[in-house]
Every structure is written in structure tokens, then in C-alpha cells.
Motif scaffolding. Structure first.
Motif, PDB file in Angstrom:
ATOM      1  N   GLY A 191       0.791  -1.227   0.000  1.00 19.70           N
ATOM      2  CA  GLY A 191       0.000   0.000   0.000  1.00 19.70           C
ATOM      3  C   GLY A 191       0.818   1.269   0.000  1.00 19.70           C
ATOM      4  N   MET A 192       2.056   1.189  -0.497  1.00 26.05           N
ATOM      5  CA  MET A 192       2.926   2.358  -0.515  1.00 26.05           C
ATOM      6  C   MET A 192       3.391   2.650  -1.934  1.00 26.05           C
ATOM      7  N   ASP A 193       3.930   3.843  -2.120  1.00 24.03           N
ATOM      8  CA  ASP A 193       4.422   4.284  -3.422  1.00 24.03           C
ATOM      9  C   ASP A 193       5.942   4.138  -3.443  1.00 24.03           C
ATOM     10  N   PRO A 194       6.502   3.350  -4.360  1.00 20.77           N
ATOM     11  CA  PRO A 194       7.965   3.206  -4.422  1.00 20.77           C
ATOM     12  C   PRO A 194       8.690   4.532  -4.624  1.00 20.77           C
ATOM     13  N   CYS A 195       7.984   5.546  -5.117  1.00 18.67           N
ATOM     14  CA  CYS A 195       8.634   6.834  -5.357  1.00 18.67           C
ATOM     15  C   CYS A 195       8.993   7.561  -4.064  1.00 18.67           C
ATOM     16  N   VAL A 196       8.378   7.203  -2.928  1.00 19.57           N
ATOM     17  CA  VAL A 196       8.735   7.872  -1.668  1.00 19.57           C
ATOM     18  C   VAL A 196       9.948   7.225  -1.018  1.00 19.57           C
ATOM     19  N   TYR A 197      10.376   6.088  -1.564  1.00 17.96           N
ATOM     20  CA  TYR A 197      11.606   5.447  -1.095  1.00 17.96           C
ATOM     21  C   TYR A 197      12.782   6.018  -1.878  1.00 17.96           C
ATOM     22  N   LEU A 198      13.807   6.492  -1.183  1.00 16.41           N
ATOM     23  CA  LEU A 198      15.016   6.986  -1.828  1.00 16.41           C
ATOM     24  C   LEU A 198      16.170   6.038  -1.537  1.00 16.41           C
ATOM     25  N   THR A 199      17.021   5.832  -2.535  1.00 18.59           N
ATOM     26  CA  THR A 199      18.156   4.942  -2.352  1.00 18.59           C
ATOM     27  C   THR A 199      19.129   5.517  -1.325  1.00 18.59           C
ATOM     28  N   SER A 200      19.807   4.631  -0.610  1.00 14.13           N
ATOM     29  CA  SER A 200      20.799   5.009   0.399  1.00 14.13           C
ATOM     30  C   SER A 200      22.182   4.671  -0.146  1.00 14.13           C
ATOM     31  N   PRO A 201      23.026   5.657  -0.415  1.00 16.38           N
ATOM     32  CA  PRO A 201      24.355   5.370  -0.974  1.00 16.38           C
ATOM     33  C   PRO A 201      25.103   4.326  -0.142  1.00 16.38           C
ATOM     34  N   THR A 202      25.628   3.323  -0.838  1.00 13.44           N
ATOM     35  CA  THR A 202      26.275   2.191  -0.174  1.00 13.44           C
ATOM     36  C   THR A 202      27.554   1.827  -0.902  1.00 13.44           C
ATOM     37  N   THR A 203      28.638   1.687  -0.168  1.00 10.38           N
ATOM     38  CA  THR A 203      29.898   1.280  -0.760  1.00 10.38           C
ATOM     39  C   THR A 203      29.753  -0.098  -1.406  1.00 10.38           C
ATOM     40  N   GLY A 204      30.092  -0.188  -2.687  1.00  8.10           N
ATOM     41  CA  GLY A 204      29.927  -1.435  -3.419  1.00  8.10           C
ATOM     42  C   GLY A 204      28.564  -1.577  -4.059  1.00  8.10           C
ATOM     43  N   GLY A 205      27.713  -0.571  -3.888  1.00 11.17           N
ATOM     44  CA  GLY A 205      26.370  -0.609  -4.456  1.00 11.17           C
ATOM     45  C   GLY A 205      26.029   0.711  -5.126  1.00 11.17           C
ATOM     46  N   ILE A 206      24.778   1.130  -5.018  1.00 10.26           N
ATOM     47  CA  ILE A 206      24.326   2.381  -5.624  1.00 10.26           C
ATOM     48  C   ILE A 206      24.894   3.565  -4.858  1.00 10.26           C
ATOM     49  N   GLU A 207      25.502   4.506  -5.561  1.00 10.32           N
ATOM     50  CA  GLU A 207      26.157   5.652  -4.934  1.00 10.32           C
ATOM     51  C   GLU A 207      25.323   6.928  -4.992  1.00 10.32           C
ATOM     52  N   THR A 208      24.150   6.866  -5.594  1.00  9.94           N
ATOM     53  CA  THR A 208      23.329   8.060  -5.757  1.00  9.94           C
ATOM     54  C   THR A 208      22.084   7.983  -4.880  1.00  9.94           C
ATOM     55  N   ILE A 209      21.462   9.134  -4.708  1.00  8.44           N
ATOM     56  CA  ILE A 209      20.190   9.219  -3.994  1.00  8.44           C
ATOM     57  C   ILE A 209      19.102   9.492  -5.026  1.00  8.44           C
ATOM     58  N   GLU A 210      18.225   8.525  -5.237  1.00 13.81           N
ATOM     59  CA  GLU A 210      17.181   8.669  -6.242  1.00 13.81           C
ATOM     60  C   GLU A 210      15.967   7.828  -5.868  1.00 13.81           C
ATOM     61  N   PRO A 211      14.794   8.192  -6.380  1.00 14.31           N
ATOM     62  CA  PRO A 211      13.579   7.424  -6.058  1.00 14.31           C
ATOM     63  C   PRO A 211      13.674   5.996  -6.578  1.00 14.31           C
ATOM     64  N   VAL A 212      13.215   5.065  -5.774  1.00 13.10           N
ATOM     65  CA  VAL A 212      13.248   3.660  -6.161  1.00 13.10           C
ATOM     66  C   VAL A 212      12.360   3.391  -7.368  1.00 13.10           C
ATOM     67  N   CYS A 213      11.297   4.194  -7.544  1.00 12.78           N
ATOM     68  CA  CYS A 213      10.379   3.956  -8.649  1.00 12.78           C
ATOM     69  C   CYS A 213      11.049   4.087 -10.018  1.00 12.78           C
ATOM     70  N   GLY A 214      12.080   4.925 -10.104  1.00 17.64           N
ATOM     71  CA  GLY A 214      12.742   5.107 -11.378  1.00 17.64           C
ATOM     72  C   GLY A 214      14.101   4.456 -11.460  1.00 17.64           C
ATOM     73  N   LEU A 215      14.445   3.660 -10.462  1.00 15.08           N
ATOM     74  CA  LEU A 215      15.772   3.060 -10.401  1.00 15.08           C
ATOM     75  C   LEU A 215      15.944   2.007 -11.484  1.00 15.08           C
ATOM     76  N   ARG A 216      17.048   2.086 -12.216  1.00 11.49           N
ATOM     77  CA  ARG A 216      17.331   1.114 -13.261  1.00 11.49           C
ATOM     78  C   ARG A 216      18.772   0.642 -13.130  1.00 11.49           C
ATOM     79  N   PRO A 217      19.052  -0.229 -12.148  1.00 16.06           N
ATOM     80  CA  PRO A 217      20.417  -0.728 -11.983  1.00 16.06           C
ATOM     81  C   PRO A 217      20.783  -1.694 -13.090  1.00 16.06           C
ATOM     82  N   ALA A 218      22.079  -1.963 -13.225  1.00 22.65           N
ATOM     83  CA  ALA A 218      22.539  -2.917 -14.234  1.00 22.65           C
ATOM     84  C   ALA A 218      22.007  -4.300 -13.904  1.00 22.65           C
ATOM     85  N   THR A 219      21.696  -5.061 -14.921  1.00 26.22           N
ATOM     86  CA  THR A 219      21.178  -6.417 -14.698  1.00 26.22           C
ATOM     87  C   THR A 219      22.290  -7.351 -14.247  1.00 26.22           C
TER      88      THR A 219
END
Length: 207
Positions: free
Chosen positions: A179-207
């Protein structure tokens, strides 16, 4: 607090902090939407213990000091409760941590708990209502989605520092199912992972 311009690739600007603060204020104003989200049918607490990386979260005032590498470690204390040790690296590059205790409030599933932190207003009582619900959990306990009855908070936790595009697709579906919107979740920069802060709804990591 002194803020550096960059921290290991995660751009830090006044606009970024303002966005996080505004997002936190909006989220905190969201009312309870119908019935609380459902917990997973059964949580093996023993398998759930250990260290989790926070890969995304709904912004909260209490976490604005965390710039990157946010982790939660869960262990059992002698009384059978769960010890909680949350750590992160601040915008100044210094370590930050807070310790608390979690008690199971739903013995049927073990997936709903009350988490308390001594000295934190409204969260300093060892016993209380549910404020931590595991709403989604991968079968191998590699990732989990957590929120609360009012859906004011939300966390994407992972054993690894990064997840595949397929895993993120499943997480977005799980967030929506709760019952939540993925757009209100923001990524948390993590060493070895995603380094940016962006909404999860538009996240497109490498496969």
C-alpha cells in the motif's frame, strides 16, 4: 555540522538536503491508509538476525545525518529480545550509531515487532505497539521490506551491498503490495552498491 561537497561519489548539496528534509516532512504528514500492511506469513527470527544493509528508505528526520553505508545489526540478548545496532557514516565522514531493543508483538508470524531506543522521544519504552512490520522477504532472506502500521516509515534491507534489476523489480512490487508508493523510497548510498540518492520507482540498476 560541516557538510562536504562529495562523499565517495554521492553528491551532497544544499538542494539534496533540502529535498530530503521536504520529503521527510511530506511523508510524516501522510495519514494511515486503511488497514495496516500485512506481515509476511512467517519469519524465522534466527535467519533474520545478523547484518543488513539499508539500500533504500522513506526519509525520516532522525536519519538525515546519515550520508551513506547505513546498516542494522540484529542479535539476541539473554532475555530473548532482539538487540538493534544501527550504524552509518555521516555527511562529515564520521561514524554514527544508535542501539535499541526489539520485542516481538506478533507471536503468530514473528514478523511484527516493537523497536525502542533509549532516550529517543516516543521510542524509549521497551514494550509498546507494533512499529516494525516485515511486509516482504525473499525466500533466501537476501532482502526484506519493512514498514510500520501507518506506513510512515519504510526500509529496503539487503544482505549484500547491491541487488539486481530483477530483485529491485520484485521489491517495487512488494512496496506497492504493502500500500505504498515506491517513489517515496530513496536509495541510500552504499559502498559497493548504488552511490546516488534517487527514487526507487525510477531506479534502473545494471542487470
Amino acid at each position: 555540522m560541516k557538510v562536504r561537497n562529495t562523499i565517495r561519489g554521492a553528491t551532497v548539496t544544499a538542494a539534496t538536503l533540502a529535498t530530503l528534509t521536504a520529503a521527510s516532512a511530506v511523508v510524516c504528514a501522510v495519514p494511515l491508509l486503511g488497514a495496516p500492511p500485512q506481515p509476511v506469513p512467517a519469519l524465522d527470527l534466527g535467519r533474520y538476525l545478523g547484518t543488513w544493509n539499508q539500500l533504500a528508505a522513506v526519509p525520516q528526520f532522525f536519519s538525515l545525518s546519515c550520508a551513506r553505508d547505513t546498516q542494522a545489526r540484529y542479535d539476541l540478548d539473554p532475555a530473548g529480545n532482539v538487540t538493534v545496532d544501527n550504524t552509518c557514516t555521516t555527511w562529515a565522514g564520521t561514524p554514527n550509531h544508535i542501539s535499541g531493543t526489539a520485542t516481538v508483538t506478533d507471536p503468530v508470524t514473528d514478523a511484527q515487532l516493537h523497536v525502542s531506543f533509549p532516550g529517543v522521544p516516543t521510542q524509549d519504552q521497551l514494550e509498546g505497539p507494533t512499529n516494525y512490520i516485515v511486509t516482504a522477504l525473499d525466500s533466501d532472506y537476501s532482502w526484506a521490506v519493512v514498514t510500520d502500521p501507518a506506513r510512515l516509515s519504510g526500509f529496503v534491507l539487503s544482505r549484500a551491498a547491491e541487488l539486481s534489476a530483477t530483485q529491485w523489480d520484485r521489491i517495487r512490487s512488494a512496496i506497492t503490495a504493502a500500500g505504498m508508493d515506491p517513489c517515496v523510497y530513496l536509495t541510500s548510498p552504499t559502498t559497493g552498491g548504488i552511490e546516488t540518492i534517487e527514487p526507487v520507482c525510477g531506479l534502473r540498476p545494471a542487470t
